[in-house]
Design an enzyme around this catalytic site. Structure first.
Site, PDB file in Angstrom:
ATOM      1  N   SER B 150      18.969  45.299 -12.706  1.00 36.37           N
ATOM      2  CA  SER B 150      19.992  44.394 -12.209  1.00 36.37           C
ATOM      3  C   SER B 150      20.371  44.803 -10.774  1.00 36.37           C
ATOM      4  O   SER B 150      19.471  45.002  -9.953  1.00 36.37           O
ATOM      5  CB  SER B 150      21.193  44.426 -13.156  1.00 36.37           C
ATOM      6  OG  SER B 150      21.994  43.296 -12.991  1.00 36.37           O
ATOM      7  N   ASP B 403      15.689  35.643 -18.692  1.00 36.41           N
ATOM      8  CA  ASP B 403      16.871  36.229 -18.052  1.00 36.41           C
ATOM      9  C   ASP B 403      17.383  35.309 -16.953  1.00 36.41           C
ATOM     10  O   ASP B 403      16.654  35.012 -16.005  1.00 36.41           O
ATOM     11  CB  ASP B 403      16.474  37.589 -17.468  1.00 36.41           C
ATOM     12  CG  ASP B 403      17.594  38.230 -16.666  1.00 36.41           C
ATOM     13  OD1 ASP B 403      18.761  37.847 -16.860  1.00 36.41           O
ATOM     14  OD2 ASP B 403      17.278  39.124 -15.854  1.00 36.41           O
ATOM     15  N   HIS B 428      17.416  40.314 -19.895  1.00 35.82           N
ATOM     16  CA  HIS B 428      17.776  41.112 -18.706  1.00 35.82           C
ATOM     17  C   HIS B 428      17.312  42.574 -18.820  1.00 35.82           C
ATOM     18  O   HIS B 428      17.743  43.298 -19.696  1.00 35.82           O
ATOM     19  CB  HIS B 428      19.291  41.037 -18.542  1.00 35.82           C
ATOM     20  CG  HIS B 428      19.788  41.344 -17.160  1.00 35.82           C
ATOM     21  ND1 HIS B 428      19.198  40.864 -16.010  1.00 35.82           N
ATOM     22  CD2 HIS B 428      20.863  42.079 -16.738  1.00 35.82           C
ATOM     23  CE1 HIS B 428      19.877  41.287 -14.956  1.00 35.82           C
ATOM     24  NE2 HIS B 428      20.873  42.030 -15.362  1.00 35.82           N
TER      25      HIS B 428
END
Lengths: 463, 463
Positions: B150, B403, B428
């Site tokens: 991320s 995601d 994710h």
């Protein structure tokens, strides 16, 4: 002392016709890497679009170094000549805290304002300016080529390293990228100065200079002799004590390094005007074995040529040390006391100077006294990589073999897109100067080499 | 509102056995790019040397993102499993202004202290730490591989881009490198959320959610109905006015995006505990065409699963918006109000949400009100290059097709040393999680792909 000597010197070939440009200003934040300080200020940049193909012509971008930007614009003739050939826009950007690009006006160099004078902040200024010149386009239109000499050459290379999405390639001329702790022996610089005097002058000239230090020191310890030197060397100030004598010796050391650095094949009007091949010229007074007064007379003549070649100087102002000319020594001194720590020393064995070791502790304390900061000797290496350039690309590093700064130059190509050029007959970034009939072939070849790579980078950008 | 929703969410697979590490602290300057502020502070980092070949084993370095670092150490199982295979030292570095790495203690997030919370400063912290781990060696001994998911994935990639001399390569998992103005359509994120509900749930589930917004809004406008919702949906607070209703709708929207993001093939204990394939599970209540009260009942059951899967929650605390879990939303909100401007919008046509345009002016004004700063929407692009990655090297960008953040992912390889992996069944940064028997083959392949490249980078470093 060493930090004083460490100042870069901008050489400026005699420019017959002035280059023309428009002077512009660009707003930048004081701090690019934080949001606590919200001030902005203007940096100056100079533009010439005369040759520019506005459709998709390249932008030639000079990453300004420690001085007012007009100096670089007027004396980087190579960019002007190449711009015509490449239909390029010319941009010369002034480094923050130099010239008129002052965040706090006249108070910019005060200890409580000077802290935003760093190479990272300057590069971020240039990044914003390049983005502005590209109209903030996500997909930029114009290939940008960075140019710079000396510290400006370091910045050109660093600009490509840190912002390759903004800069297609960089010509880094005489950039002492490796002049940092642990990368280069501290005596490299003064060995090359010595070698210049030995080769372009003579073995005897070098030996006479080597012997002169103790001669001057001994001689000047006597008040009558000191007064003799004051008069015969045309010194502005008398030699009242050993501190004055030390300042005189420092001035001489600075003169020798300057002479070596700008030992160009044509007369040049740099910080002080000098004839072509100035090392050869000053060595004419020292080519025989000299002692005592004869030696002092020889050095005196050398000093006169160095300080008064244009016959405009009234006396030798030895007390200003290396802080002469158009560069702002205060700014550079601060940089060398923070992130630009370049160890320098002399041994007296492989060079013609009195031995002086590199003492980081003392250097560090001196910096703290002057600026209330301690230098970070690892900063440049951690930030820019030192000699670990494997991942860099599209940079030409050029160095003149006669240039003392070449001691910290990049000579090894570590991948196929990093190129190095050695200019055998070149002094400090001779390749960036306007072409001259007296140019040796080595610098002509270097300039063609630069252009070949610029062409390649532009093609790659357009693919 | 959008900035609230823009917060990254750290998913944490159920970890049976805790990973062990030593907690250490490292001194960094408040400001790496200037010398005016002289404060220093400690950042936390976690170390495990159990697998390390101290002779020349690699260092696996997690570039911590917006949360306390223990979270990442405990839930980045891939690094622990690979460390054993590569005889690597494990280091997890905490991002400044998160966890306990606070420059000004409890006052760090105050508006007059928070300004040094930037990605550049965090990367410079990591650079100094890596240099320290290499004993400040000019020629470092240990190949360093950066990992992150991320925003941490963005940092891993940026770390390699900006400091390639310190980092041999980077695994950037689910890093929305292109989620910046002008690079990605602002509706990309919510289109993928919608698509997850359509594909993993059903077309009908998606339609029901799409219709639910006006149903809830109309229904709740009547006080009796609002009270019905308060009771039947087990809301902690009653819906007293339209502002409360809007908060409830925002909470639902946040729930849908979270469900899509962590739509893992195994039960996971992230910000709220959820079953395997949570989107499929919640859609079981919405797979038939529903109207009115039936639709509201379905959404109510979905909400119960989302907020109370572990049966520990007393009521649905819709007023806290997306600010739940272990992440420090304040820190990230500030970052999204300064340099991390990620435009998000919904159209109601290609997604299941109420239309909401991206309004940078309003966004900007909101930021100014809260933090006294205006966001710089070009900053990330100018600093890190956006989609101009031609000069980058040794980075693997991985993205899960399921995601929502993949909307801003890197999918095009621009040169032979930039690799991309698409994990068809991945949510994710599933690839960074510990291996699990329920893993789809696509994520197993991705992890092997990562290891192949890590091996290659290490070999290249040693050459």
């Amino acid at each position: 002392m060493w930090d004083k000597l460490c100042i870069f010197i901008i050489t400026t070939a005699l420019v017959k016709s002035e280059y023309k440009y428009e002077t512009k200003y660009f707003k930048v934040p004081l701090d690019h890497f934080g949001f606590q300080r919200k001030e902005t200020f203007q940096i100056k940049y100079l533009v010439n679009d005369d040759f520019w193909d506005r459709g998709s012509g390249p932008i030639f971008f000079y990453t300004g170094n420690e001085g007012q930007i007009e100096l670089f614009a007027q004396h980087t003739g190579f960019m002007w000549e190449a711009a015509e050939e490449f239909n390029a826009k010319l941009v010369f950007a002034e480094h923050r805290y130099y010239g008129t690009s002052m965040p706090f006006g006249n108070a910019s160099l005060d200890n409580n304002n000077i802290g935003y004078l760093t190479s990272s902040q300057a590069l971020a200024d240039y990044a914003d300016l390049v983005d502005f010149l590209q109209d903030h386009a996500v997909t930029p239109k114009y290939p940008v080529i960075a140019f710079g000499g000396s510290y400006g050459g370091m910045l050109a290379a660093y600009f490509r390293q840190k912002y390759p999405h903004l800069v297609a390639g960089a010509i880094a001329a005489s950039a002492p990228i490796h002049m940092f702790p642990g990368m280069t022996p501290c005596d490299a610089y003064y060995r090359i100065v010595t070698s210049a005097f030995k080769i372009d002058g003579s073995q005897q000239c070098m030996s006479n200079i080597q012997n002169s230090w103790s001669t001057i020191r001994n001689f000047a310890s006597n008040a009558t002799n000191a007064e003799w030197l004051h008069k015969n060397w045309n010194l502005c100030d008398p030699l009242k004590n050993s501190s004055d004598v030390q300042q005189l010796l420092d001035f001489l050391q600075s003169a020798y390094q300057t002479l070596a650095m700008v030992n160009y094949p044509f007369p040049s009007d740099f910080l002080v005007p000098l004839p072509a091949y100035p090392v050869r010229v000053v060595c004419q007074y020292l080519n025989e074995k000299l002692y005592g007064n004869k030696l002092l007379e020889g050095i005196g003549k050398l000093l006169d040529t160095f300080t008064n070649y244009d016959k405009k100087s009234k006396c030798v102002d030895y007390k200003k040390g290396s802080d002469y000319g158009n560069l702002d020594a205060s700014g550079w001194d601060y940089q060398s006391c923070t992130e630009m720590v370049m160890p320098m020393c002399t041994t007296g064995k492989h060079d013609m100077f009195e031995p002086q070791e590199w003492n980081f502790t003392k250097y560090s304390e001196d910096c703290y006294k002057r600026y209330n900061v301690y230098p970070l000797q690892d900063a440049a290496r951690v930030t820019y990589g030192g000699d670990r350039l494997q991942a860099a690309s599209n940079i030409v590093y050029s160095n003149g073999l006669k240039d003392p700064w070449a001691g910290g130059g990049v000579f090894n190509t570590v991948n196929e897109s990093i190129e190095t050029v050695l200019i055998i007959d070149g002094a400090h970034h001779l390749d960036l100067m306007p072409s001259n009939p007296a140019d040796p072939s080595s610098v002509k070849i270097a300039r063609e080499f630069h252009k070949t790579h610029i062409r390649r980078w532009i093609q790659k950008f357009r693919k």
